[in-house]
Design a protein around this motif. Structure first.
Motif, PDB file in Angstrom:
ATOM      1  N   GLY A   1       0.846  -1.189   0.000  1.00 16.02           N
ATOM      2  CA  GLY A   1       0.000   0.000   0.000  1.00 16.02           C
ATOM      3  C   GLY A   1       0.880   1.236   0.000  1.00 16.02           C
ATOM      4  N   VAL A   2       0.865   2.008  -1.086  1.00 14.21           N
ATOM      5  CA  VAL A   2       1.743   3.170  -1.207  1.00 14.21           C
ATOM      6  C   VAL A   2       1.173   4.318  -0.371  1.00 14.21           C
ATOM      7  CG1 VAL A   2       2.840   4.814  -2.767  1.00 14.21           C
ATOM      8  CG2 VAL A   2       2.464   2.440  -3.504  1.00 14.21           C
ATOM      9  N   VAL A   3       1.946   4.794   0.588  1.00 15.45           N
ATOM     10  CA  VAL A   3       1.508   5.835   1.516  1.00 15.45           C
ATOM     11  C   VAL A   3       1.814   7.226   0.973  1.00 15.45           C
ATOM     12  CG1 VAL A   3       1.800   6.774   3.844  1.00 15.45           C
ATOM     13  CG2 VAL A   3       1.773   4.284   3.483  1.00 15.45           C
ATOM     14  N   SER A   4       3.029   7.419   0.451  1.00 10.14           N
ATOM     15  CA  SER A   4       3.417   8.741  -0.042  1.00 10.14           C
ATOM     16  C   SER A   4       4.513   8.600  -1.077  1.00 10.14           C
ATOM     17  CB  SER A   4       3.901   9.634   1.110  1.00 10.14           C
ATOM     18  OG  SER A   4       5.068   9.080   1.713  1.00 10.14           O
ATOM     19  N   GLY A   5       4.767   9.697  -1.790  1.00 10.53           N
ATOM     20  CA  GLY A   5       5.796   9.691  -2.810  1.00 10.53           C
ATOM     21  C   GLY A   5       5.361   8.929  -4.044  1.00 10.53           C
ATOM     22  N   GLY A   6       6.326   8.403  -4.759  1.00  7.48           N
ATOM     23  CA  GLY A   6       6.039   7.662  -5.976  1.00  7.48           C
ATOM     24  C   GLY A   6       7.241   6.835  -6.369  1.00  7.48           C
ATOM     25  N   GLY A   7       7.101   6.074  -7.439  1.00  8.90           N
ATOM     26  CA  GLY A   7       8.195   5.232  -7.886  1.00  8.90           C
ATOM     27  C   GLY A   7       7.740   4.293  -8.977  1.00  8.90           C
TER      28      GLY A   7
ATOM     29  N   LEU B   1       9.872   7.179  -1.931  1.00  6.60           N
ATOM     30  CA  LEU B   1       8.690   6.318  -1.930  1.00  6.60           C
ATOM     31  C   LEU B   1       8.522   5.725  -0.537  1.00  6.60           C
ATOM     32  CD1 LEU B   1       6.456   4.676  -3.505  1.00  6.60           C
ATOM     33  CD2 LEU B   1       8.231   2.962  -3.908  1.00  6.60           C
ATOM     34  N   GLU B   2       7.284   5.709  -0.053  1.00 10.70           N
ATOM     35  CA  GLU B   2       6.966   5.081   1.230  1.00 10.70           C
ATOM     36  C   GLU B   2       5.752   4.184   1.052  1.00 10.70           C
ATOM     37  OE1 GLU B   2       5.315   6.242   5.713  1.00 10.70           O
ATOM     38  OE2 GLU B   2       6.211   7.790   4.430  1.00 10.70           O
ATOM     39  N   PHE B   3       5.872   2.944   1.489  1.00  7.91           N
ATOM     40  CA  PHE B   3       4.726   2.045   1.415  1.00  7.91           C
ATOM     41  C   PHE B   3       4.718   1.115   2.623  1.00  7.91           C
ATOM     42  CE2 PHE B   3       8.114  -0.060  -0.979  1.00  7.91           C
ATOM     43  CZ  PHE B   3       8.084  -1.369  -0.518  1.00  7.91           C
ATOM     44  N   VAL B   4       3.538   0.577   2.914  1.00  2.02           N
ATOM     45  CA  VAL B   4       3.391  -0.439   3.954  1.00  2.02           C
ATOM     46  C   VAL B   4       3.234  -1.775   3.257  1.00  2.02           C
ATOM     47  CG1 VAL B   4       1.957  -1.322   5.836  1.00  2.02           C
ATOM     48  CG2 VAL B   4       2.403   1.139   5.644  1.00  2.02           C
ATOM     49  N   ASN B   5       4.009  -2.740   3.687  1.00  9.30           N
ATOM     50  CA  ASN B   5       4.016  -4.069   3.096  1.00  9.30           C
ATOM     51  C   ASN B   5       3.396  -5.060   4.085  1.00  9.30           C
ATOM     52  OD1 ASN B   5       4.936  -6.080   1.119  1.00  9.30           O
ATOM     53  ND2 ASN B   5       6.397  -6.675   2.701  1.00  9.30           N
ATOM     54  N   VAL B   6       2.396  -5.818   3.652  1.00 10.27           N
ATOM     55  CA  VAL B   6       1.765  -6.833   4.501  1.00 10.27           C
ATOM     56  C   VAL B   6       1.893  -8.179   3.793  1.00 10.27           C
ATOM     57  CG1 VAL B   6      -0.348  -7.604   5.643  1.00 10.27           C
ATOM     58  CG2 VAL B   6       0.135  -5.149   5.432  1.00 10.27           C
ATOM     59  N   ALA B   7       2.647  -9.092   4.399  1.00 10.02           N
ATOM     60  CA  ALA B   7       2.902 -10.413   3.816  1.00 10.02           C
ATOM     61  C   ALA B   7       2.189 -11.477   4.644  1.00 10.02           C
ATOM     62  CB  ALA B   7       4.398 -10.685   3.783  1.00 10.02           C
ATOM     63  N   PHE B   8       1.724 -12.543   3.971  1.00 11.76           N
ATOM     64  CA  PHE B   8       0.956 -13.590   4.647  1.00 11.76           C
ATOM     65  C   PHE B   8       1.066 -14.888   3.859  1.00 11.76           C
ATOM     66  CE2 PHE B   8      -1.493 -10.453   2.323  1.00 11.76           C
ATOM     67  CZ  PHE B   8      -2.047 -11.199   1.295  1.00 11.76           C
ATOM     68  N   PRO B   9       0.916 -16.042   4.516  1.00 14.34           N
ATOM     69  CA  PRO B   9       1.075 -17.323   3.832  1.00 14.34           C
ATOM     70  C   PRO B   9       0.056 -17.504   2.701  1.00 14.34           C
ATOM     71  CG  PRO B   9       1.116 -17.620   6.202  1.00 14.34           C
ATOM     72  CD  PRO B   9       0.677 -16.208   5.961  1.00 14.34           C
ATOM     73  N   SER B  10       0.526 -18.018   1.595  1.00  9.74           N
ATOM     74  CA  SER B  10      -0.360 -18.237   0.446  1.00  9.74           C
ATOM     75  C   SER B  10      -1.476 -19.215   0.775  1.00  9.74           C
ATOM     76  CB  SER B  10       0.457 -18.763  -0.743  1.00  9.74           C
ATOM     77  OG  SER B  10       1.407 -17.817  -1.158  1.00  9.74           O
ATOM     78  N   SER B  11      -1.179 -20.211   1.610  1.00  7.10           N
ATOM     79  CA  SER B  11      -2.195 -21.204   1.943  1.00  7.10           C
ATOM     80  C   SER B  11      -3.362 -20.568   2.688  1.00  7.10           C
ATOM     81  CB  SER B  11      -1.585 -22.330   2.780  1.00  7.10           C
ATOM     82  OG  SER B  11      -0.973 -21.807   3.955  1.00  7.10           O
ATOM     83  N   LEU B  12      -3.080 -19.633   3.614  1.00  6.03           N
ATOM     84  CA  LEU B  12      -4.153 -18.948   4.334  1.00  6.03           C
ATOM     85  C   LEU B  12      -4.975 -18.071   3.392  1.00  6.03           C
ATOM     86  CD1 LEU B  12      -2.515 -17.779   7.694  1.00  6.03           C
ATOM     87  CD2 LEU B  12      -4.046 -19.716   7.322  1.00  6.03           C
ATOM     88  N   TRP B  13      -4.304 -17.388   2.484  1.00  7.72           N
ATOM     89  CA  TRP B  13      -4.983 -16.491   1.548  1.00  7.72           C
ATOM     90  C   TRP B  13      -5.931 -17.268   0.637  1.00  7.72           C
ATOM     91  CZ3 TRP B  13      -6.665 -11.941   0.406  1.00  7.72           C
ATOM     92  CH2 TRP B  13      -6.844 -11.508  -0.894  1.00  7.72           C
TER      93      TRP B  13
END
Length: 271
Positions: free
Chosen positions: A43-49, A83-95
């Protein structure tokens, strides 16, 4: 050298991993990498890239949301403003289990998926806040639910996943069913081959053969990253007819042999 990142290397038993990533102006690109066994939302919070992919370069701007799947080779570059973003990672099996349970269509095709939805930024911030205080699986479910309410993948009016298909797809994740392949999927679904094919294409955008192949390769990647089981044993457990055939399929999907993937995943991390 391309990295293969593994979820458990830094999750330490937690249901998801969240981090705020800041890339300063004129900084080097992040390293090109793939994921062994997890999806991530950016999720991009600010800036760009720019999002650097094997299929091309996509612009990133504040308010963008990107879903990245295992085997998607990617890196990130900041603009002149950073660039500033929040990264949320999670197991593929749960998703995948969440998608099947909620009969959510449109998220299972291959390749990164992007949206521009500024209202999603607070959802990422809340997920990051919860991650700092011993998060639960419920916190991950809240993140997914809140985010999916704002994002609508696929064509307008895309059909939901029928109960029989969701149950069959979930059951196919068991090793004993993976070994049975498409014939076992047909048994679990209890419908004709033609009806199964039409329904899978409508719900997930793949054929039954591709769906089973993807599940087998996903499970194989998890076993390579998390166990010391021999490659021949993994090929057998995942339903491949031989170790050589498994190696060809895996190498095509990941651009790495199973041995190379295992070696790199043991030194992986989640940024």
């Amino acid at each position: 050298m391309e990295q293969v990142l593994r979820f458990e290397a830094h999750a330490f038993g937690r249901p998801y991993h969240a981090a705020r990533v800041r890339i300063p102006a004129r900084a080097r690109d992040t390293e090109l990498h793939t994921h062994a066994d997890f999806h991530e939302f950016m999720g991009v919070v600010s800036g760009g890239g720019e999002h650097l992919l094997t299929t091309g370069v996509e612009e990133l701007r504040a308010g963008d949301v990107v879903l990245v799947r295992p085997s998607d080779r990617h890196a990130v570059r900041g603009s002149a403003d950073g660039l500033e973003f929040v990264n949320v990672a999670f197991p593929s099996s749960l998703w995948q289990g969440f998608l099947d349970l909620t009969r959510t269509a449109g998220w299972s095709s291959r390749g990164p998926v992007g949206f521009h939805q500024p209202a999603a930024v607070p959802v990422f911030e809340r997920a990051l806040d919860r991650f700092q205080t011993n998060p639960s699986t419920y916190d991950l479910l809240r993140f997914w639910t809140d985010l999916l309410e704002l994002l609508t993948p696929g064509e307008p009016g895309a059909p939901g996943v029928p109960d029989w298909l969701a149950k069959a797809c979930t059951a196919m994740r068991a090793e004993e069913n993976l070994r049975g392949g498409v014939p076992r999927l047909l048994q679990l679904a209890g419908v004709s081959a033609a009806h199964l094919s039409r329904s899978l294409r409508a719900a997930y955008g793949v054929t039954p053969t591709a769906f089973v192949a993807d599940l087998r390769l996903e499970h194989a990647a998890s076993l390579l990253a998390a166990t010391n089981t021999s490659i021949a044993g993994i090929a057998s457990r995942c339903g491949f007819s031989s170790q050589s055939y498994f190696t060809r399929c895996f190498s095509t999907a990941h651009a790495l042999t199973p041995s190379e993937f295992r070696h790199r995943s043991q030194r992986a991390f989640v940024p």
